[in-house]
Design a protein around this motif. Sequence first.
Motif, PDB file in Angstrom:
ATOM      1  N   ASP A  39       0.816  -1.219   0.000  1.00  0.00           N
ATOM      2  CA  ASP A  39       0.000   0.000   0.000  1.00  0.00           C
ATOM      3  C   ASP A  39       0.848   1.268   0.000  1.00  0.00           C
ATOM      4  O   ASP A  39       0.433   2.294  -0.534  1.00  0.00           O
ATOM      5  CB  ASP A  39      -0.944   0.024   1.207  1.00  0.00           C
ATOM      6  CG  ASP A  39      -2.116  -0.924   1.051  1.00  0.00           C
ATOM      7  OD1 ASP A  39      -2.377  -1.376  -0.083  1.00  0.00           O
ATOM      8  OD2 ASP A  39      -2.770  -1.208   2.075  1.00  0.00           O
ATOM      9  N   GLU A  40       2.044   1.204   0.578  1.00  0.00           N
ATOM     10  CA  GLU A  40       2.862   2.409   0.688  1.00  0.00           C
ATOM     11  C   GLU A  40       4.044   2.462  -0.284  1.00  0.00           C
ATOM     12  O   GLU A  40       4.750   3.461  -0.346  1.00  0.00           O
ATOM     13  CB  GLU A  40       3.354   2.585   2.125  1.00  0.00           C
ATOM     14  CG  GLU A  40       4.278   1.500   2.618  1.00  0.00           C
ATOM     15  CD  GLU A  40       4.631   1.611   4.089  1.00  0.00           C
ATOM     16  OE1 GLU A  40       5.702   1.103   4.454  1.00  0.00           O
ATOM     17  OE2 GLU A  40       3.859   2.201   4.869  1.00  0.00           O
ATOM     18  N   CYS A  41       4.251   1.403  -1.065  1.00  0.00           N
ATOM     19  CA  CYS A  41       5.420   1.338  -1.949  1.00  0.00           C
ATOM     20  C   CYS A  41       4.968   1.125  -3.394  1.00  0.00           C
ATOM     21  O   CYS A  41       4.588   0.010  -3.775  1.00  0.00           O
ATOM     22  CB  CYS A  41       6.338   0.203  -1.491  1.00  0.00           C
ATOM     23  SG  CYS A  41       7.829   0.034  -2.495  1.00  0.00           S
ATOM     24  N   SER A  42       5.021   2.170  -4.188  1.00  0.00           N
ATOM     25  CA  SER A  42       4.508   2.064  -5.559  1.00  0.00           C
ATOM     26  C   SER A  42       5.301   1.085  -6.432  1.00  0.00           C
ATOM     27  O   SER A  42       4.693   0.371  -7.235  1.00  0.00           O
ATOM     28  CB  SER A  42       4.398   3.436  -6.217  1.00  0.00           C
ATOM     29  OG  SER A  42       5.636   4.079  -6.270  1.00  0.00           O
ATOM     30  N   PRO A  43       6.638   0.978  -6.336  1.00  0.00           N
ATOM     31  CA  PRO A  43       7.332  -0.026  -7.162  1.00  0.00           C
ATOM     32  C   PRO A  43       6.896  -1.456  -6.826  1.00  0.00           C
ATOM     33  O   PRO A  43       6.708  -2.282  -7.724  1.00  0.00           O
ATOM     34  CB  PRO A  43       8.815   0.189  -6.845  1.00  0.00           C
ATOM     35  CG  PRO A  43       8.914   1.602  -6.397  1.00  0.00           C
ATOM     36  CD  PRO A  43       7.628   1.850  -5.662  1.00  0.00           C
ATOM     37  N   CYS A  44       6.704  -1.755  -5.550  1.00  0.00           N
ATOM     38  CA  CYS A  44       6.268  -3.099  -5.166  1.00  0.00           C
ATOM     39  C   CYS A  44       4.810  -3.314  -5.556  1.00  0.00           C
ATOM     40  O   CYS A  44       4.434  -4.418  -5.952  1.00  0.00           O
ATOM     41  CB  CYS A  44       6.474  -3.332  -3.672  1.00  0.00           C
ATOM     42  SG  CYS A  44       8.229  -3.515  -3.229  1.00  0.00           S
ATOM     43  N   LEU A  45       3.998  -2.283  -5.469  1.00  0.00           N
ATOM     44  CA  LEU A  45       2.608  -2.376  -5.899  1.00  0.00           C
ATOM     45  C   LEU A  45       2.539  -2.676  -7.393  1.00  0.00           C
ATOM     46  O   LEU A  45       1.758  -3.521  -7.841  1.00  0.00           O
ATOM     47  CB  LEU A  45       1.850  -1.088  -5.588  1.00  0.00           C
ATOM     48  CG  LEU A  45       0.409  -1.015  -6.088  1.00  0.00           C
ATOM     49  CD1 LEU A  45      -0.442  -2.104  -5.457  1.00  0.00           C
ATOM     50  CD2 LEU A  45      -0.166   0.369  -5.804  1.00  0.00           C
ATOM     51  N   GLU A  46       3.400  -2.021  -8.160  1.00  0.00           N
ATOM     52  CA  GLU A  46       3.442  -2.261  -9.604  1.00  0.00           C
ATOM     53  C   GLU A  46       3.855  -3.704  -9.907  1.00  0.00           C
ATOM     54  O   GLU A  46       3.244  -4.382 -10.733  1.00  0.00           O
ATOM     55  CB  GLU A  46       4.404  -1.282 -10.268  1.00  0.00           C
ATOM     56  CG  GLU A  46       4.448  -1.381 -11.763  1.00  0.00           C
ATOM     57  CD  GLU A  46       5.370  -0.348 -12.395  1.00  0.00           C
ATOM     58  OE1 GLU A  46       5.757  -0.566 -13.541  1.00  0.00           O
ATOM     59  OE2 GLU A  46       5.711   0.657 -11.747  1.00  0.00           O
ATOM     60  N   LYS A  47       4.892  -4.188  -9.220  1.00  0.00           N
ATOM     61  CA  LYS A  47       5.358  -5.568  -9.416  1.00  0.00           C
ATOM     62  C   LYS A  47       4.274  -6.554  -8.982  1.00  0.00           C
ATOM     63  O   LYS A  47       4.015  -7.547  -9.676  1.00  0.00           O
ATOM     64  CB  LYS A  47       6.651  -5.794  -8.616  1.00  0.00           C
ATOM     65  CG  LYS A  47       7.239  -7.157  -8.762  1.00  0.00           C
ATOM     66  CD  LYS A  47       7.814  -7.396 -10.131  1.00  0.00           C
ATOM     67  CE  LYS A  47       8.567  -8.716 -10.167  1.00  0.00           C
ATOM     68  NZ  LYS A  47       8.878  -9.143 -11.505  1.00  0.00           N
ATOM     69  N   TYR A  48       3.615  -6.268  -7.882  1.00  0.00           N
ATOM     70  CA  TYR A  48       2.520  -7.118  -7.409  1.00  0.00           C
ATOM     71  C   TYR A  48       1.408  -7.178  -8.456  1.00  0.00           C
ATOM     72  O   TYR A  48       0.922  -8.251  -8.790  1.00  0.00           O
ATOM     73  CB  TYR A  48       1.981  -6.575  -6.083  1.00  0.00           C
ATOM     74  CG  TYR A  48       0.654  -7.157  -5.681  1.00  0.00           C
ATOM     75  CD1 TYR A  48       0.565  -8.436  -5.155  1.00  0.00           C
ATOM     76  CD2 TYR A  48      -0.513  -6.421  -5.817  1.00  0.00           C
ATOM     77  CE1 TYR A  48      -0.657  -8.975  -4.782  1.00  0.00           C
ATOM     78  CE2 TYR A  48      -1.736  -6.950  -5.448  1.00  0.00           C
ATOM     79  CZ  TYR A  48      -1.793  -8.220  -4.926  1.00  0.00           C
ATOM     80  OH  TYR A  48      -3.012  -8.746  -4.574  1.00  0.00           O
ATOM     81  N   GLU A  51       2.546  -9.319 -11.498  1.00  0.00           N
ATOM     82  CA  GLU A  51       2.573 -10.750 -11.196  1.00  0.00           C
ATOM     83  C   GLU A  51       1.157 -11.305 -11.013  1.00  0.00           C
ATOM     84  O   GLU A  51       0.863 -12.424 -11.429  1.00  0.00           O
ATOM     85  CB  GLU A  51       3.425 -11.036  -9.962  1.00  0.00           C
ATOM     86  CG  GLU A  51       4.895 -10.699 -10.130  1.00  0.00           C
ATOM     87  CD  GLU A  51       5.567 -11.446 -11.274  1.00  0.00           C
ATOM     88  OE1 GLU A  51       5.170 -12.587 -11.582  1.00  0.00           O
ATOM     89  OE2 GLU A  51       6.512 -10.900 -11.856  1.00  0.00           O
ATOM     90  N   GLN A  52       0.273 -10.500 -10.434  1.00  0.00           N
ATOM     91  CA  GLN A  52      -1.115 -10.918 -10.267  1.00  0.00           C
ATOM     92  C   GLN A  52      -1.787 -11.076 -11.634  1.00  0.00           C
ATOM     93  O   GLN A  52      -2.514 -12.041 -11.866  1.00  0.00           O
ATOM     94  CB  GLN A  52      -1.853  -9.887  -9.414  1.00  0.00           C
ATOM     95  CG  GLN A  52      -3.248 -10.286  -9.021  1.00  0.00           C
ATOM     96  CD  GLN A  52      -3.883  -9.237  -8.130  1.00  0.00           C
ATOM     97  OE1 GLN A  52      -3.743  -8.049  -8.357  1.00  0.00           O
ATOM     98  NE2 GLN A  52      -4.593  -9.700  -7.110  1.00  0.00           N
ATOM     99  N   ALA A  53      -1.515 -10.159 -12.547  1.00  0.00           N
ATOM    100  CA  ALA A  53      -2.085 -10.238 -13.893  1.00  0.00           C
ATOM    101  C   ALA A  53      -1.564 -11.458 -14.642  1.00  0.00           C
ATOM    102  O   ALA A  53      -2.326 -12.158 -15.322  1.00  0.00           O
ATOM    103  CB  ALA A  53      -1.771  -8.958 -14.667  1.00  0.00           C
ATOM    104  N   VAL A  54      -0.264 -11.736 -14.521  1.00  0.00           N
ATOM    105  CA  VAL A  54       0.322 -12.916 -15.172  1.00  0.00           C
ATOM    106  C   VAL A  54      -0.314 -14.188 -14.615  1.00  0.00           C
ATOM    107  O   VAL A  54      -0.680 -15.100 -15.367  1.00  0.00           O
ATOM    108  CB  VAL A  54       1.859 -12.941 -14.997  1.00  0.00           C
ATOM    109  CG1 VAL A  54       2.437 -14.287 -15.399  1.00  0.00           C
ATOM    110  CG2 VAL A  54       2.500 -11.814 -15.793  1.00  0.00           C
ATOM    111  N   LYS A  55      -0.470 -14.244 -13.316  1.00  0.00           N
ATOM    112  CA  LYS A  55      -1.073 -15.412 -12.676  1.00  0.00           C
ATOM    113  C   LYS A  55      -2.502 -15.629 -13.185  1.00  0.00           C
ATOM    114  O   LYS A  55      -2.889 -16.751 -13.500  1.00  0.00           O
ATOM    115  CB  LYS A  55      -1.048 -15.216 -11.159  1.00  0.00           C
ATOM    116  CG  LYS A  55      -1.522 -16.399 -10.372  1.00  0.00           C
ATOM    117  CD  LYS A  55      -1.332 -16.113  -8.887  1.00  0.00           C
ATOM    118  CE  LYS A  55      -2.024 -17.114  -8.029  1.00  0.00           C
ATOM    119  NZ  LYS A  55      -1.413 -18.393  -7.976  1.00  0.00           N
TER     120      LYS A  55
END
Length: 110
Positions: A39-48, A51-55
Motif C-alpha cells: 500500500d505504501e510502496c509504488s514499485p512493489c505495488l506495480e510488481k505485485y 505478477e497478479q495479472a500474469v497469474k
Amino acid sequence: MSCGDPHETDCSEVLDHLYEYLDREMPDGDCAKFEVHIDECSPCLEKYGLEQAVKKLVKRCCGHDDVPADLRSKVMGRIELIRSGQTVPEQDVVAEARAAEADARSVPQD
C-alpha cells in the motif's frame, strides 16, 4: 530491489516472497505486513499488480488442462523430497518434466 524509502518490511523481502503472498501460502501476520508495504510502496505495488495479472492470465489460458497423474505424482514426490531436506538434482527434474510433456502430447485428445 529497493525503492529507497524506509519501510518496516524491506522491498527485497516482499519481492522474494511475492508468490507466497499471491498464492495465500503465508501466515496472516506476514500477509498483513506485506499489505501495508504494498500500500505504501509504488514499485512493489506495480510488481505485485504485474505478477497478479500474469497469474490470472496463466490460469485463464492453462487452467483447464488436466495434469497427467504420473506427472502430478512425480511433482508431489519432488516436493516431499525437498521438504524433507533432501537435494534434488535440477537436471533430473528438467528431464522428467520434458519426458512427461512429450508423453502428454502423444496421448490422443478426445
